[in-house]
Write an enzyme that holds these catalytic residues in place. Structure first.
Site, mmCIF file in Angstrom:
data_model
loop_
_atom_site.group_PDB
_atom_site.id
_atom_site.type_symbol
_atom_site.label_atom_id
_atom_site.label_comp_id
_atom_site.label_asym_id
_atom_site.label_seq_id
_atom_site.Cartn_x
_atom_site.Cartn_y
_atom_site.Cartn_z
ATOM 1 N N HIS C 76 0.848 -1.196 0.000
ATOM 2 C CA HIS C 76 0.000 0.000 0.000
ATOM 3 C C HIS C 76 0.885 1.248 0.000
ATOM 4 O O HIS C 76 0.696 2.159 -0.799
ATOM 5 C CB HIS C 76 -0.931 -0.007 1.211
ATOM 6 C CG HIS C 76 -1.633 1.296 1.456
ATOM 7 N ND1 HIS C 76 -2.705 1.716 0.698
ATOM 8 C CD2 HIS C 76 -1.406 2.278 2.357
ATOM 9 C CE1 HIS C 76 -3.108 2.900 1.127
ATOM 10 N NE2 HIS C 76 -2.336 3.273 2.134
ATOM 11 N N ASP C 105 6.577 21.608 -26.548
ATOM 12 C CA ASP C 105 6.592 20.277 -25.952
ATOM 13 C C ASP C 105 7.639 20.286 -24.844
ATOM 14 O O ASP C 105 8.191 21.320 -24.528
ATOM 15 C CB ASP C 105 6.924 19.204 -27.008
ATOM 16 C CG ASP C 105 6.367 17.836 -26.617
ATOM 17 O OD1 ASP C 105 6.564 17.436 -25.455
ATOM 18 O OD2 ASP C 105 5.727 17.190 -27.465
ATOM 19 N N TRP C 141 7.306 -0.259 3.848
ATOM 20 C CA TRP C 141 7.787 0.452 2.660
ATOM 21 C C TRP C 141 9.156 1.059 2.914
ATOM 22 O O TRP C 141 9.883 1.365 1.994
ATOM 23 C CB TRP C 141 6.785 1.519 2.204
ATOM 24 C CG TRP C 141 6.883 2.837 2.916
ATOM 25 C CD1 TRP C 141 6.279 3.169 4.080
ATOM 26 C CD2 TRP C 141 7.624 3.984 2.509
ATOM 27 N NE1 TRP C 141 6.604 4.450 4.425
ATOM 28 C CE2 TRP C 141 7.433 4.978 3.475
ATOM 29 C CE3 TRP C 141 8.442 4.278 1.404
ATOM 30 C CZ2 TRP C 141 8.030 6.235 3.391
ATOM 31 C CZ3 TRP C 141 9.028 5.541 1.339
ATOM 32 C CH2 TRP C 141 8.815 6.497 2.314
ATOM 33 N N SER C 168 12.989 6.269 -13.645
ATOM 34 C CA SER C 168 11.940 7.009 -14.332
ATOM 35 C C SER C 168 11.843 8.436 -13.787
ATOM 36 O O SER C 168 11.753 9.399 -14.555
ATOM 37 C CB SER C 168 10.622 6.270 -14.166
ATOM 38 O OG SER C 168 9.543 7.119 -14.370
ATOM 39 N N SER C 169 11.895 8.562 -12.455
ATOM 40 C CA SER C 169 11.797 9.906 -11.864
ATOM 41 C C SER C 169 12.977 10.773 -12.255
ATOM 42 O O SER C 169 12.821 11.963 -12.509
ATOM 43 C CB SER C 169 11.777 9.825 -10.339
ATOM 44 O OG SER C 169 10.697 9.082 -9.921
ATOM 45 N N HIS C 252 13.140 12.023 3.599
ATOM 46 C CA HIS C 252 12.497 13.267 3.982
ATOM 47 C C HIS C 252 12.305 14.213 2.810
ATOM 48 O O HIS C 252 11.205 14.716 2.608
ATOM 49 C CB HIS C 252 13.111 13.945 5.197
ATOM 50 C CG HIS C 252 12.105 14.880 5.769
ATOM 51 N ND1 HIS C 252 11.074 14.453 6.565
ATOM 52 C CD2 HIS C 252 11.860 16.181 5.526
ATOM 53 C CE1 HIS C 252 10.264 15.458 6.809
ATOM 54 N NE2 HIS C 252 10.719 16.518 6.187
ATOM 55 N N GLU C 254 11.833 13.275 -0.041
ATOM 56 C CA GLU C 254 10.739 12.597 -0.758
ATOM 57 C C GLU C 254 9.375 13.092 -0.264
ATOM 58 O O GLU C 254 8.450 13.286 -1.043
ATOM 59 C CB GLU C 254 10.855 11.082 -0.578
ATOM 60 C CG GLU C 254 9.656 10.276 -1.038
ATOM 61 C CD GLU C 254 9.516 10.181 -2.551
ATOM 62 O OE1 GLU C 254 10.493 10.526 -3.241
ATOM 63 O OE2 GLU C 254 8.442 9.797 -3.021
ATOM 64 N N TYR C 256 8.687 15.993 0.678
ATOM 65 C CA TYR C 256 8.418 17.281 0.031
ATOM 66 C C TYR C 256 8.229 17.121 -1.463
ATOM 67 O O TYR C 256 7.525 17.914 -2.096
ATOM 68 C CB TYR C 256 9.509 18.292 0.389
ATOM 69 C CG TYR C 256 9.443 18.585 1.862
ATOM 70 C CD1 TYR C 256 8.350 19.249 2.386
ATOM 71 C CD2 TYR C 256 10.399 18.106 2.736
ATOM 72 C CE1 TYR C 256 8.219 19.456 3.733
ATOM 73 C CE2 TYR C 256 10.279 18.306 4.099
ATOM 74 C CZ TYR C 256 9.196 18.983 4.594
ATOM 75 O OH TYR C 256 9.060 19.178 5.927
ATOM 76 N N SER C 267 -1.720 26.781 -5.398
ATOM 77 C CA SER C 267 -1.386 28.186 -5.642
ATOM 78 C C SER C 267 -1.888 28.667 -7.000
ATOM 79 O O SER C 267 -1.971 29.868 -7.245
ATOM 80 C CB SER C 267 0.128 28.409 -5.568
ATOM 81 O OG SER C 267 0.605 28.038 -4.314
ATOM 82 N N HIS C 301 14.757 13.028 12.216
ATOM 83 C CA HIS C 301 13.589 13.097 13.097
ATOM 84 C C HIS C 301 12.670 11.894 12.887
ATOM 85 O O HIS C 301 11.742 11.689 13.650
ATOM 86 C CB HIS C 301 12.835 14.428 12.946
ATOM 87 C CG HIS C 301 12.113 14.615 11.653
ATOM 88 N ND1 HIS C 301 12.067 15.811 11.006
ATOM 89 C CD2 HIS C 301 11.410 13.776 10.885
ATOM 90 C CE1 HIS C 301 11.365 15.705 9.904
ATOM 91 N NE2 HIS C 301 10.957 14.464 9.798
ATOM 92 N N HIS C 302 12.945 11.108 11.832
ATOM 93 C CA HIS C 302 12.212 9.855 11.669
ATOM 94 C C HIS C 302 12.794 8.763 12.556
ATOM 95 O O HIS C 302 12.314 7.643 12.565
ATOM 96 C CB HIS C 302 12.268 9.383 10.218
ATOM 97 C CG HIS C 302 11.601 10.332 9.261
ATOM 98 N ND1 HIS C 302 10.293 10.195 8.892
ATOM 99 C CD2 HIS C 302 12.059 11.434 8.623
ATOM 100 C CE1 HIS C 302 9.974 11.167 8.046
ATOM 101 N NE2 HIS C 302 11.026 11.934 7.875
ATOM 102 N N THR C 327 6.512 26.790 5.991
ATOM 103 C CA THR C 327 5.219 26.159 5.726
ATOM 104 C C THR C 327 4.096 27.078 6.179
ATOM 105 O O THR C 327 3.088 27.242 5.487
ATOM 106 C CB THR C 327 5.124 24.807 6.447
ATOM 107 O OG1 THR C 327 6.341 24.109 6.232
ATOM 108 C CG2 THR C 327 3.991 23.980 5.906
ATOM 109 N N LYS C 330 3.410 29.819 3.750
ATOM 110 C CA LYS C 330 2.584 29.416 2.604
ATOM 111 C C LYS C 330 1.095 29.444 2.980
ATOM 112 O O LYS C 330 0.276 29.980 2.235
ATOM 113 C CB LYS C 330 2.973 28.010 2.127
ATOM 114 C CG LYS C 330 4.419 27.932 1.694
ATOM 115 C CD LYS C 330 4.661 26.809 0.735
ATOM 116 C CE LYS C 330 4.230 27.201 -0.630
ATOM 117 N NZ LYS C 330 5.245 27.207 -1.639
ATOM 118 N N ARG C 449 1.592 1.179 15.050
ATOM 119 C CA ARG C 449 1.166 0.982 13.668
ATOM 120 C C ARG C 449 1.643 -0.386 13.186
ATOM 121 O O ARG C 449 2.398 -1.056 13.864
ATOM 122 C CB ARG C 449 1.712 2.091 12.773
ATOM 123 C CG ARG C 449 3.217 2.143 12.706
ATOM 124 C CD ARG C 449 3.703 3.415 12.057
ATOM 125 N NE ARG C 449 3.636 3.305 10.607
ATOM 126 C CZ ARG C 449 4.523 3.874 9.777
ATOM 127 N NH1 ARG C 449 5.532 4.572 10.256
ATOM 128 N NH2 ARG C 449 4.415 3.742 8.478
#
Lengths: 380, 161, 525
Positions: C76, C105, C141, C168-169, C252, C254, C256, C267, C301-302, C327, C330, C449
């Site tokens: 998931h 293009d 994951w 790909s990215s 991290h 990622e 963002y 926006s 922090h993870h 943040t 924004k 979790r």
């Protein structure tokens, strides 16, 4: 099925009644140590700050959503920047954060200070149980989930402490600084006791420390908090905080039990005795993977019933149990179980569920195997 | 509508109609070099950092990215002098173009030139072609669709005039 | 200019059927494919989530085996992140960036085709790993060793799939960066670009900086698994925690990568329906850039629970708290954009407003989690699950819905069904909150979790969450209906679909360009 229906109705009704509300807890668990108390208050403080910002931002936004609708004929203004305002709402949050940093840092420093403990316990995570070694008192034992499988499968009524109960809890005296040395044997686990605000990952090959000082006598429950495989949800932590005299009595009892176990080593066991003991040891150590009926799980965990190991030479069988199979989930049980338990488990596996080898292992054979392995590694 | 996406040019000089266009490049050469080098430096920095800690297996992947960047830069470089031009003068229609290392030239008789614009495939860009004697040549590569439509209209009116 | 008939006779006829999609280099086609791929992945990973929620409806094991449960949570996560959210944003970039910049293009159309077609291959690998002996990867994951070392062949397949999606990215990012830097229309300076282009430019930089690191990390897992290396094995002198450091150095940023394009979409939408320009454009750009830069110094922090030295704990706590400042800027700017506007509430705007509200709630729980001592209590609990779903579902996913409703008329030439759109919005926003809000309480109360079964005191909130999950999940079928209906027909959309819309993309006919041609092409002599 009836249970499903009832709980379904319960959920749909969103359980408004007063009695059911007892189960709705909206904050951290009641703290039972000084650090946990600090964390509790820190959490309340930051929630208040968030609430303040929430009210300001959401009031402004919903006021605007209501008053500045096109449908009430509001004409759009055309401003698109204002340096003063922008500086203000950059600086004010920054100041709030600096204000939060101080109390948070104080608790961090307190949490991390593991110096001058009254006692030290080494906690080792295994797939899927905990082991506690009391370094000052020289006792050690495993702590397994004690909830019966039938309750999990739904064939028996679930008890009050469903999934949060163990056969052998960790016992500590009240008001003593307990230093924990947390590590793991196979994969990363995490020893978490919410009431003491301790969560420390156990990392195989490394030892990390943490500490707590329980304020009150009582039983406190937690769980493994780092995904550690199939039975991750089934390795709870129970800590019993007792008075100092009770603790000393418990230590004495534990030491006595260790002596009885030592006496088993020289004894010759009858097969019936080994089968009974083996079944217990099998349920505690093997059944999570190989299943109670010895059939394993196809593709993941091999069956023992009718397997080549359990129906082959007994010496090889003992070796597999003692040394495990490196690179798979099959752990080495040599260091984990006593000679008598290994002998019993092997005997049980060879004579249960239609395996009819008829032979048995004695603790002395296990001891001899241990000796051979030790000698072999010494000569290398 | 203003010509938004190319440095294209159509003008009348001494009775001739000239359409010229080249790919738009909003960066100078120096800026473009800096952008690619900046990205490569970012990759190199992370690569050195992790390799220094013993996790050298990031190296092939950072290398791959730097390789891709070099390739991308080379492709951009190869197309620097791309252009296309269409001139209508008297009875002649002259097409000239360069694309990468290919270049070409074609002359047609004004009377036989047809302009076709194919916008029938949803989600695809329009294709603008001039054709004569059964041979089609695509024009307006560097234009956006609406600029292409406009060019088609202009060409049609010029050809009829 | 190419001489078509010369080299390839008949070349000018577009390939049809499957070949059209396999060979296309057109940014609009590729954008469409990205979005469909994302939608398919959203539904597959969403069904996994519903299975998870069904199992968690009550204590005890009813539906799935614990090992399969772990496979579901792992897949998931991986599929939603790499298969649904990221490709959806790349799809938006493909469609909108050239239109917004006035470019014909993308810079490298062929590369664009390759970077898309890698994705279905990777997606297929992930999905098919359920069929392998032992099932799909079940190590989470985040792929932490040593747990991830234990599994079977599907773990290797998962690593390979991550490699392919990473490649790909990377290719997509190089394409986007080159397009944005090089192909802006004359006069369209960087500081005049639409915010969506800015956020994607910064996202692409983040991808290029971090994806190779992830590739390296999972390759080291692969060699540890198969070739006897000991990067993360303490017995061989390695360190399992270093994997976490490397992973979150990717992970991290990622986070963002998954939210910055969402900021960009919102926006674009809020000014349109406020009929007022975006407030504080420059500060929005700087805030986005600071978030990106800060994302490289907050990764640990993870990992507060692994036991870091005090100094490290404090450093990562302070740097994490700092992210709240840009943040916040924004959010304040979005509110100021609405302030004194002339607001209307079409479906895109509703989703955008829900985004601002609910993302802010996700931000608050992020602030709570930034406090290291509180994080020790909440790490690896349902509080964290609630937090990142507020950010990724009501953040990233809602912005994707908003963007689809906003630009679909541009893409298809038809207006969507506003009534169904609003129904989809209300069911989604209500369902989403019923699923994820109670999870905060579960986490606070102490529910870890990634567990298939739980203690009795967690029952009530879990039941509420499951009910919400079914409301939320099934209301996405309305979304599918709206999209299909809009593609097949509907009221004609004008070039400038929304009254307040500004920007180059709205000067292009809708859809770009099929229907506008009714007036034009008579073949001239």
């Amino acid at each position: 099925m009836k249970g499903t229906w009832q709980s379904g109705v319960g959920a749909l009704a969103l359980v408004g009644s007063g009695t059911a509300l007892a189960d709705y807890a909206y904050n951290l668990q009641t703290p039972a140590s000084g650090v946990a108390q600090d964390v509790f208050q820190l959490h309340n403080l930051i929630m208040l700050v968030c609430l303040g910002i929430f009210v300001v931002v959401f009031t402004a936004m919903f006021y605007s959503l209501w008053k500045h609708r096109k449908s009430v004929g509001h004409q759009a203004a055309h401003f698109h920047e204002n340096t003063t305002v922008e500086v203000i709402w950059t600086v004010i949050p920054f100041i709030i954060l600096v204000g939060m940093a101080y109390p948070a840092a104080r608790v961090v420093i307190d949490m991390k200070d593991t110096s001058s403990p009254d006692m030290t316990v080494k906690v080792t995570g295994f797939q899927w149980k905990w082991r506690y070694d009391y370094l000052n008192d020289g006792i050690g034992f495993y702590s397994n989930l004690s909830t019966p499988r039938q309750q999990i499968d739904g064939t028996a009524v679930k008890g009050e402490h469903y999934l949060l109960e163990v056969d052998e809890p960790m016992v500590v005296p009240v008001g003593k600084r307990v230093r924990l040395l947390v590590t793991a044997n196979d994969v990363i686990h995490s020893w978490w006791l919410p009431a003491f605000s301790v969560k420390q990952d156990g990392i195989p090959g490394f030892i990390r420390d943490s500490w707590f000082k329980a304020d009150q006598i009582g039983t406190y429950r937690g769980q493994c908090a780092e995904l550690c495989g199939k039975e991750h949800g089934f390795m709870p932590i129970v800590v019993e905080v007792v008075s100092e005299p009770d603790y000393q009595a418990w230590v004495a009892k534990k030491k006595g039990a260790a002596q009885t176990a030592a006496a088993d080593h020289g004894r010759i066991f009858e097969i019936a005795e080994l089968m009974a003991r083996g079944e217990k040891a099998y349920q505690a150590n093997c059944a999570v993977c190989h299943q109670e009926n010895g059939m394993g799980l196809p593709g993941t965990f091999p069956a023992i019933r009718g397997s080549r190991v359990a129906t082959g030479p007994i010496a090889d069988h003992i070796k597999v149990v003692m040394n495990g199979r490196p690179g798979t989930a099959m752990a080495a049980f040599g260091p984990r179980l006593s000679d008598a338990d290994i002998a019993a488990v092997v005997t049980y596996q060879r004579n249960a569920w239609g395996n009819k080898m008829g032979d048995l292992a004695q603790p002395a054979e296990i001891a001899a195997t241990r000796l051979r392995v030790a000698k072999a590694s010494a000569t290398q | 509508m203003e010509q938004v996406n190319t440095e294209s040019l159509s003008r009348e000089s001494s009775g001739a109609f000239v359409f010229q266009s080249r790919p738009n490049c909003s960066q100078t050469h120096a800026q473009e070099r800096l952008a690619f080098r900046g990205l490569a430096a970012l990759c190199l920095g992370t690569a050195i950092g992790f390799a220094g800690m013993g996790y050298w297996l990031v190296l092939p992947f950072e290398g791959l990215v730097i390789g891709l960047l070099i390739w991308a830069r080379a492709v951009r470089h190869g197309h620097e002098s791309d252009y296309e031009s269409l001139t209508i003068e008297g009875d002649m229609v002259v097409l000239e173009w360069r694309m990468g290392n290919q270049s070409g030239h074609r002359q047609m008789n004004r009377q036989w030139v047809r302009v076709a614009c194919d916008c029938t495939v949803p989600g695809r860009s329009c294709r603008l072609c001039v054709s004569s004697h059964g041979r089609e040549t695509e024009v307006g590569h560097y234009l956006s669709d609406e600029a292409r439509l406009q060019l088609a209209a202009t060409l049609r009116s010029k050809l009829q005039a | 200019m190419s001489d078509a008939a010369h080299a390839h006779p008949g070349h000018h006829t577009h390939p049809t059927g499957i070949m059209r999609w396999l060979t296309t280099t057109n940014h609009k086609d590729i954008g469409t494919m990205y979005l469909w791929f994302a939608l398919i992945m959203l539904f597959s990973a969403g069904s996994m989530a519903l299975l998870i929620r069904t199992e968690l409806f009550q204590p005890g094991l009813q539906l799935v085996h614990p090992d399969f449960f772990n496979q579901l949570t792992t897949m998931h996560g991986l599929i939603m992140i790499f298969g649904a959210i990221m490709p959806a944003f790349t799809g938006f970039a493909n469609w909108q960036v050239p239109l917004m910049l006035g470019a014909p293009d993308m810079a490298f159309p062929r590369l664009n085709n390759w970077s898309f077609w890698l994705l279905p291959a990777a997606g297929l690998m992930l999905m098919s790993s359920f069929l392998l002996p032992g099932g799909a990867a079940a190590g989470g994951w985040t792929m932490y060793p040593p747990l991830f070392i234990q599994g079977g062949i599907s773990y290797d397949l998962t690593i390979l799939a991550v490699h392919i999606m990473g490649l790909s990215s990377i290719m997509g990012s190089i394409n986007i960066i080159t397009t944005i830097l090089n192909m802006r229309a004359p006069g369209l300076t960087l500081m005049k670009m639409p915010m969506f282009c800015w956020t994607w430019l910064i996202t692409a930089y983040l991808l290029i900086a971090t994806m190779p690191v992830l590739a390296g990390a999972v390759t080291m897992l692969l060699t540890d698994r198969n070739f006897g290396t000991h990067f993360f094995n303490a017995a061989g002198g390695g360190d399992p925690v270093m994997f976490q450091h490397i992973f979150w150095f990717f992970g991290h940023p990622e986070v963002y990568i998954l939210i910055l394009p969402a900021f960009g979409i919102v926006s674009q939408i809020i000014p349109t329906f406020s009929r007022k320009p975006l407030f504080g454009y420059a500060s929005m750009v700087y805030a986005t850039a600071s978030i990106a830069i800060l994302s490289f110094i907050v990764w640990a922090h993870h990992m507060f629970a692994v036991g870091m030295p005090v100094a490290a704990q404090l450093f990562f706590m302070f740097s994490t708290m700092l992210i709240a400042v840009p943040t916040g800027v924004k959010v304040f700017n979005w509110v100021a954009t609405m302030w004194k506007g002339s607001l209307t509430f079409e479906t895109p705007m509703l989703f955008a407003i829900a985004f601002v509200c609910l993302f802010t709630i996700g931000g608050f729980s992020g602030l709570v989690l930034a406090m290291a001592p509180v994080d020790i209590q909440l790490q690896d609990t349902y509080y964290v699950v609630a937090h990142f779903h507020y950010v990724l579902v009501s953040g990233a996913l809602f912005s994707i819905f908003a963007g689809i409703y906003y630009w679909l008329p541009k893409w298809t030439g038809h207006m969507y069904d506003e009534r169904l759109g609003k129904l989809h919005f209300w069911l989604s926003v209500i369902g989403m909150n019923i699923v994820f809000f109670p999870m905060h309480f579960l986490g606070l109360a102490g529910m870890p979790r990634r567990i298939p079964d739980y203690a009795l005191q967690f029952t009530e909130f879990n039941q509420i969450a499951t009910v919400g999950a079914f409301i939320f999940g099934f209301s996405q079928l309305i979304f599918l209906t709206v999209v299909l209906k809009t593609i097949r027909g509907g009221a004609k959309a004008p070039a400038r679909v929304w009254e307040g819309a500004e920007g180059l993309e709205w000067t292009v006919p809708s859809p770009a360009p099929y229907h506008t041609f009714e007036v034009a092409p008579v073949l001239s002599k």
